[in-house]
Design a protein around this motif. Structure first.
Motif, PDB file in Angstrom:
ATOM      1  N   GLN A  11      -4.269   0.070  -2.152  1.00  0.00           N
ATOM      2  CA  GLN A  11      -4.056   1.502  -2.317  1.00  0.00           C
ATOM      3  C   GLN A  11      -5.218   2.149  -3.073  1.00  0.00           C
ATOM      4  O   GLN A  11      -5.600   3.285  -2.788  1.00  0.00           O
ATOM      5  CB  GLN A  11      -2.739   1.757  -3.039  1.00  0.00           C
ATOM      6  N   LYS A  12      -5.797   1.414  -4.003  1.00  0.00           N
ATOM      7  CA  LYS A  12      -6.952   1.942  -4.733  1.00  0.00           C
ATOM      8  C   LYS A  12      -8.125   2.182  -3.791  1.00  0.00           C
ATOM      9  O   LYS A  12      -8.860   3.163  -3.935  1.00  0.00           O
ATOM     10  CB  LYS A  12      -7.365   0.970  -5.851  1.00  0.00           C
ATOM     11  N   LEU A  13      -8.301   1.282  -2.810  1.00  0.00           N
ATOM     12  CA  LEU A  13      -9.386   1.457  -1.843  1.00  0.00           C
ATOM     13  C   LEU A  13      -9.137   2.683  -0.965  1.00  0.00           C
ATOM     14  O   LEU A  13     -10.052   3.464  -0.685  1.00  0.00           O
ATOM     15  CB  LEU A  13      -9.533   0.205  -0.976  1.00  0.00           C
ATOM     16  N   VAL A  14      -7.870   2.870  -0.540  1.00  0.00           N
ATOM     17  CA  VAL A  14      -7.524   4.062   0.238  1.00  0.00           C
ATOM     18  C   VAL A  14      -7.804   5.326  -0.577  1.00  0.00           C
ATOM     19  O   VAL A  14      -8.394   6.290  -0.084  1.00  0.00           O
ATOM     20  CB  VAL A  14      -6.040   4.015   0.671  1.00  0.00           C
ATOM     21  N   ALA A  15      -7.397   5.299  -1.835  1.00  0.00           N
ATOM     22  CA  ALA A  15      -7.611   6.458  -2.707  1.00  0.00           C
ATOM     23  C   ALA A  15      -9.102   6.706  -2.944  1.00  0.00           C
ATOM     24  O   ALA A  15      -9.548   7.856  -3.042  1.00  0.00           O
ATOM     25  CB  ALA A  15      -6.897   6.240  -4.043  1.00  0.00           C
ATOM     26  N   LYS A  73       1.888   6.301   0.409  1.00  0.00           N
ATOM     27  CA  LYS A  73       3.313   5.963   0.416  1.00  0.00           C
ATOM     28  C   LYS A  73       3.580   4.660   1.156  1.00  0.00           C
ATOM     29  O   LYS A  73       4.601   4.012   0.951  1.00  0.00           O
ATOM     30  CB  LYS A  73       4.102   7.089   1.092  1.00  0.00           C
ATOM     31  N   GLN A  74       2.671   4.282   2.018  1.00  0.00           N
ATOM     32  CA  GLN A  74       2.872   3.106   2.849  1.00  0.00           C
ATOM     33  C   GLN A  74       2.714   1.820   2.032  1.00  0.00           C
ATOM     34  O   GLN A  74       1.889   1.753   1.117  1.00  0.00           O
ATOM     35  CB  GLN A  74       1.866   3.087   4.005  1.00  0.00           C
ATOM     36  N   TYR A  75       3.508   0.831   2.380  1.00  0.00           N
ATOM     37  CA  TYR A  75       3.309  -0.489   1.803  1.00  0.00           C
ATOM     38  C   TYR A  75       2.200  -1.188   2.585  1.00  0.00           C
ATOM     39  O   TYR A  75       2.292  -1.367   3.799  1.00  0.00           O
ATOM     40  CB  TYR A  75       4.603  -1.305   1.860  1.00  0.00           C
ATOM     41  N   ILE A  76       1.139  -1.559   1.901  1.00  0.00           N
ATOM     42  CA  ILE A  76      -0.030  -2.163   2.546  1.00  0.00           C
ATOM     43  C   ILE A  76      -0.144  -3.602   2.047  1.00  0.00           C
ATOM     44  O   ILE A  76      -0.428  -3.842   0.875  1.00  0.00           O
ATOM     45  CB  ILE A  76      -1.312  -1.377   2.208  1.00  0.00           C
ATOM     46  N   LYS A  77       0.049  -4.557   2.946  1.00  0.00           N
ATOM     47  CA  LYS A  77       0.162  -5.945   2.493  1.00  0.00           C
ATOM     48  C   LYS A  77      -1.145  -6.719   2.516  1.00  0.00           C
ATOM     49  O   LYS A  77      -1.244  -7.767   1.895  1.00  0.00           O
ATOM     50  CB  LYS A  77       1.215  -6.678   3.323  1.00  0.00           C
TER      51      LYS A  77
END
Length: 416
Positions: free
Chosen positions: A34-38, A67-71
């Protein structure tokens, strides 16, 4: 009773912890993803040329993505790709680590593959050849600018992004790749190419002279890579020593490359004047100027065609608007957007459209291109016939330069 209730609550909490234990080990990874997406969202938010972000609420795009769960990292890249796709800008894109390294190698001056510059047709989504690199396996096989690549090793190119398609065509030297190619008018055919090292020496320079005509320095510039500025400077210097009195700069099928290289090469031909204007999303206009350091003031003709794009158009537009050169050929490709590359924390990269550019006369090139002073259609010729008597655009350039009044008055060069 109170102790019993406390035990029941503790058991329920323990059950919930055990029941949800399947996602606890990956919580850290999810946070990193999520940090990479942000990180990608933030760079686009700060830098992207269109402050409307394709007429959407960019903050809500961020919220939906996070919001998505990214595995895993593969899903992270998928989320980033969908987020960027909402901008509807094929030039703003995420580059996975291997793709990013390949791009850096390409602009540095060497790669291994088939030697094609490609683009996605925005209207049809079809993969299109901008130009084959001179001397490459693709060029030797007869693939031409404007050809469509329908399949790579049997897989439809609609399954690939632009960078994925480029990656599919790269590979170890000596390995094979099969392209299904459709020409502008010819039937679809399968072309087997053997990958090779593509030495991106971007310049061919020769002195052309014949009895009764002025000595003409012919410079063909194939790409604005890390070698281009030094090689063009070396070419002009050498041709001046050989006695060149006029020049032809051949930018046909040059897809562009490094913006700064285009600016520096323009300075080799211009003593003064604006080279290009850049316009960011705030509408702030910046400019790059000539520095009174032209290497020659001899008359100049520039050759262009539909494969002339990006930094090539900056150079051609600067020379045309400053009345330094006549432009001969076809209307150019029309890419007037500027991308910056950003390093990401995982080793991947991000290309973001940060500005558009305009010629010195404030002509917006994007999707419009540069219109030559002399429109001459491009007749596809074999590589060894380019810049020969059978090349009508080249012949027209020679006729302009060898006109006695043009050379005597130097209207294309010395502006006094």
């Amino acid at each position: 009773m109170k102790n019993r209730c406390l035990r029941i609550v503790l058991l329920l909490i323990l059950s919930l912890i055990l029941g949800l234990g399947w996602w606890v080990p990956s919580a850290t990874a999810d946070t990193e993803n999520q940090k990479l997406v942000a990180e990608v969202w933030r760079i686009v938010n700060q830098s992207y040329v269109d402050e409307t972000f394709n007429h959407q609420n960019w903050w809500l795009v961020r919220q939906k993505a996070l919001k998505q769960y990214i595995k895993n990292r593969e899903e992270t890249y998928s989320v980033i790709g969908k987020m960027l796709a909402s901008l509807d800008d094929p030039f703003t894109r995420h580059l996975q680590p291997s793709q990013y390294r390949n791009l850096q190698v390409s602009t540095s001056g060497e790669l291994t593959g088939v030697g094609l510059q490609i683009a996605l047709d925005e209207e049809t989504g079809v993969l299109q050849v901008v130009t084959p690199i001179a001397g490459s396996p693709a060029q030797k096989a007869g693939i031409k600018p404007g050809d469509r690549i329908l399949k790579i090793d049997g897989v439809s190119t609609t399954e690939f992004t632009l960078d994925e398609a480029a990656a599919q065509m790269r590979g170890p030297m000596g390995s094979q790749v099969v392209l299904t190619v459709a020409g502008r008018e010819s039937e679809t055919q399968e072309v087997t190419l053997v990958r090779d090292r593509i030495a991106l020496n971007p310049v061919i320079a020769q002195l052309r002279s014949s009895p009764g005509s002025v000595p003409v320095g012919y410079i063909r510039l194939n790409q604005f890579n890390g070698n281009a500025v030094a090689e063009v400077a070396h070419a002009i210097s050498g041709l001046e020593k050989q006695g060149a009195d006029a020049y032809i700069l051949d930018l046909r099928n040059n897809p562009g490359g490094l913006l700064q290289a285009g600016i520096e090469i323009a300075r080799f031909w211009l003593d003064r004047g604006t080279i290009v204007y850049t316009v960011n999303r705030q509408g702030i206009i910046g400019s790059f100027e000539a520095t009174n350091a032209a290497l020659t003031n001899d008359p100049l003709v520039v050759l262009v065609n539909r494969g002339t794009a990006s930094a090539s158009e900056i150079l051609a537009g600067a020379l045309q608007d400053n009345q330094r050169a006549q432009i001969v050929g076809e209307k150019t490709f029309g890419k007037g957007l500027i991308q910056s590359l950003f390093d990401l924390s995982d080793g991947s990269g991000l290309a973001v459209t940060v500005a558009k550019y305009e010629t010195p006369n404030h002509h917006d090139i994007n999707k419009l291109g540069i219109t030559p002073d002399r429109l001459i259609s491009w007749e596809p010729t074999a590589f060894d016939q380019v810049a020969t008597e059978v090349d009508q655009q080249y012949k027209t350039a020679l006729e302009i330069l060898t006109n006695t009044s043009v050379v005597a008055n130097a209207p294309l060069g010395d502006r006094g």
